[in-house]
Scaffold this motif. Structure first.
Motif, PDB file in Angstrom:
ATOM      1  N   UNK A 277     -11.778 -43.662  91.910  1.00  0.00           N
ATOM      2  CA  UNK A 277     -10.577 -43.466  90.854  1.00  0.00           C
ATOM      3  C   UNK A 277     -11.185 -42.184  89.604  1.00  0.00           C
ATOM      4  N   UNK A 278     -12.290 -41.909  89.865  1.00  0.00           N
ATOM      5  CA  UNK A 278     -12.954 -40.939  89.056  1.00  0.00           C
ATOM      6  C   UNK A 278     -13.159 -39.483  89.804  1.00  0.00           C
ATOM      7  N   UNK A 279     -12.576 -39.489  90.999  1.00  0.00           N
ATOM      8  CA  UNK A 279     -12.682 -38.025  91.800  1.00  0.00           C
ATOM      9  C   UNK A 279     -11.418 -37.363  91.589  1.00  0.00           C
ATOM     10  N   UNK A 280     -11.273 -35.934  91.230  1.00  0.00           N
ATOM     11  CA  UNK A 280     -10.275 -35.332  91.307  1.00  0.00           C
ATOM     12  C   UNK A 280      -9.638 -35.039  92.647  1.00  0.00           C
ATOM     13  N   UNK A 281      -8.243 -35.321  92.719  1.00  0.00           N
ATOM     14  CA  UNK A 281      -7.587 -34.819  93.825  1.00  0.00           C
ATOM     15  C   UNK A 281      -7.202 -33.516  93.756  1.00  0.00           C
ATOM     16  N   UNK A 282      -6.406 -32.733  94.916  1.00  0.00           N
ATOM     17  CA  UNK A 282      -6.107 -31.434  94.793  1.00  0.00           C
ATOM     18  C   UNK A 282      -5.247 -31.067  93.812  1.00  0.00           C
ATOM     19  N   UNK A 283      -4.541 -31.934  93.208  1.00  0.00           N
ATOM     20  CA  UNK A 283      -3.942 -31.112  91.753  1.00  0.00           C
ATOM     21  C   UNK A 283      -4.962 -31.087  90.786  1.00  0.00           C
ATOM     22  N   UNK A 284      -6.016 -31.750  90.670  1.00  0.00           N
ATOM     23  CA  UNK A 284      -7.126 -31.686  89.914  1.00  0.00           C
ATOM     24  C   UNK A 284      -7.103 -32.924  88.878  1.00  0.00           C
ATOM     25  N   UNK A 285      -6.171 -33.589  89.358  1.00  0.00           N
ATOM     26  CA  UNK A 285      -5.858 -34.999  88.518  1.00  0.00           C
ATOM     27  C   UNK A 285      -6.782 -36.026  88.973  1.00  0.00           C
ATOM     28  N   UNK A 286      -7.342 -37.236  88.239  1.00  0.00           N
ATOM     29  CA  UNK A 286      -8.250 -38.243  88.817  1.00  0.00           C
ATOM     30  C   UNK A 286      -7.344 -39.498  88.683  1.00  0.00           C
ATOM     31  N   UNK A 287      -7.224 -40.343  89.811  1.00  0.00           N
ATOM     32  CA  UNK A 287      -6.382 -41.403  89.612  1.00  0.00           C
ATOM     33  C   UNK A 287      -6.461 -42.248  88.389  1.00  0.00           C
TER      34      UNK A 287
END
Ligand SMILES: Cc1cc2nc3c(=O)[nH]c(=O)nc-3n(C[C@H](O)[C@H](O)[C@H](O)COP(=O)(O)OP(=O)(O)OC[C@H]3O[C@@H](n4cnc5c(N)ncnc54)[C@H](O)[C@@H]3O)c2cc1C
Length: 395
Positions: A277-287
């Motif tokens: 949940x602390x990892x950023x996705x492609x859109x730069x947002x983290x869960x």
């Protein structure tokens, strides 16, 4: 609570290094894969190797009798857990071996105890019956005296590890007309005795346990533990240990409650979820930037921390209940790929939360259900009296 770090002596550090080296050579991926497949929670090769290396004796004996000193005992417990050493049958063996030592004849002690320490003799618990296990004193499995023998008939449910053990610690009823706590006699029955049939049962989390049938099983009187109809005295101590009714030692070198091993699976699932949940996705947002994820994940971690810090019998209840509460929250937070089990392609946390979800119900059943423990706390700790299940009278 004492949070001080323990400074290891040179000898203790060497013990830790040796233990880690031994466990990494013994508990291989193959051992772990096989254990998941069989659900045995026991590996004979590992167990015998630990016996040969002196770890079974070190754990079972007191320090005065040559067993591990306190710090090493703690190191050993932690490393066993870290390496996921299959553990269930060693646990039942050491518990029952204490009763053999206390209540067995010298001949029986000689027959059994050396093999316990070498790993060749394993012992399991034959308490629960198909018609109900919480009140084990209502035992229906009969033992009837016949000269120097007893003839046993009945069935026991959930005799975990029976297929990997040499003896079962069996509760029998030897006087059906007596009050129930004075009707019981304990035996250590050799599992290769004719008339014993072991059938496997798989539980929802993949563990294997057994139903064991006893048909005209002839047991020599030398396998009796304690007095005839005095089985409750023999049982009290192992039951107290299993129920977690014994206090943790004050030096802090011990789990604050039992079931901490099981709780460790929840801790790992929370750790894995934290990384995701602390990892950023492609859109730069983290869960975790989503408020509902932050709330439910934060609540799970807070509950987990409280559960693993709760002492003795309360801790046992807290751990089992919290595992049930936290696992579905973690799976929701991680999404549908959290529903895939361990070793499956695409399992987002390698099946950690899904495993806790399936394991948690059992942790709140075996060795006594959550409901039974809550009643025990209410009655004996809070002094609220015996529970009454009668319908309340309206005034
Ligand atoms: C994976 C696993 C391994 C096990 N291994 C072993 C083993 O090795 N050896 C062994 O002997 N047993 C073993 N057990 C059995 C276990 O100890 C029993 O399942 C447990 O004690 C509950 O008994 P029961 O299943 O017969 O339920 P029951 O006693 O029939 O209870 C049924 C329901 O009634 C409730 N209930 C019963 N009494 C009360 C009460 N006084 N107050 C409130 N609610 C109550 C219970 O909470 C439960 O919801 C194992 C069980 C499992 C699941």
């Amino acid at each position: 609570m004492n949070f001080e770090r323990v400074e290891l002596s040179v000898e203790d550090q060497a013990f830790l290094d040796d233990t880690r080296a031994l466990l990494s050579s013994l508990v291989t991926d193959e051992v772990l894969r096989r254990d998941r497949e069989t659900g045995d929670n026991f590996d004979e090769g590992v167990h015998l190797a630990l016996g040969t290396a002196g770890y079974l004796a070190g754990e079972w004996n007191s320090e005065a009798d040559g067993g591990f000193p306190r710090v090493r005992r703690r190191l050993w417990e932690q490393e066993k857990r870290r390496f996921h050493v299959p553990w269930v049958t060693s646990g039942t063996t050491s518990m029952v071996a204490r009763s053999v030592q206390e209540f067995g004849s010298p001949e029986l002690r000689d027959e059994v105890l050396p093999g316990v320490l070498s790993g060749h003799v394993r012992l399991c618990l034959g308490y629960t019956e198909p018609e109900g296990g919480s009140d084990i004193a209502t035992c229906k499995t009969r033992a009837v005296r016949d000269g120097e023998h007893w003839v046993v008939n009945g069935a026991k449910m959930f005799t975990t590890g029976a297929h990997n053990c040499q003896y079962v610690f069996l509760i029998t009823n030897t006087d059906p007309d007596a009050p129930k706590h004075r009707s019981l006699t304990m035996f250590l029955v050799p599992l290769d005795t004719p008339g014993i049939e072991i059938q496997g049962i798989r539980t929802v989390d993949g563990d294997r346990t057994n139903i064991v049938y006893y048909s005209d099983v002839r047991v020599d009187d030398r396998y009796r533990l304690g007095e005839v109809n005095g089985g409750w005295t023999v049982l009290r101590e192992p039951l107290n240990a299993e129920h977690g009714a014994v206090d943790a030692s004050a030096d802090g070198l011990q789990d604050v409650s039992i079931m901490m091993h099981q709780g460790g699976f929840m801790v790992s699932a929370c750790d894995r979820a934290a990384a995701i949940v602390g990892r950023s996705g492609r859109d730069g947002r983290r869960p975790v930037d989503d408020g509902s994820v932050a709330y439910r994940f934060g609540r799970s971690v807070a509950r987990m921390e409280v559960a693993i810090s709760t002492p003795n019998v309360f801790g046992r209840v807290a751990l089992a209940q919290t595992m049930r509460d936290v696992a579905p929250d973690l799976m929701d937070v991680l999404g549908e790929a959290a529903a895939l089990p361990i070793d499956t392609d695409g399992a987002i946390d390698d099946g950690a939360s899904e495993y806790v979800y399936r394991f948690a119900p059992l942790v709140g059943i075996y060795g006594g259900t959550l409901e039974v423990f809550r009643n025990m706390i209410a009655q004996y700790v809070l002094g609220l009296g015996k529970p009454s299940y009668s319908v309340a009278k309206t005034p």
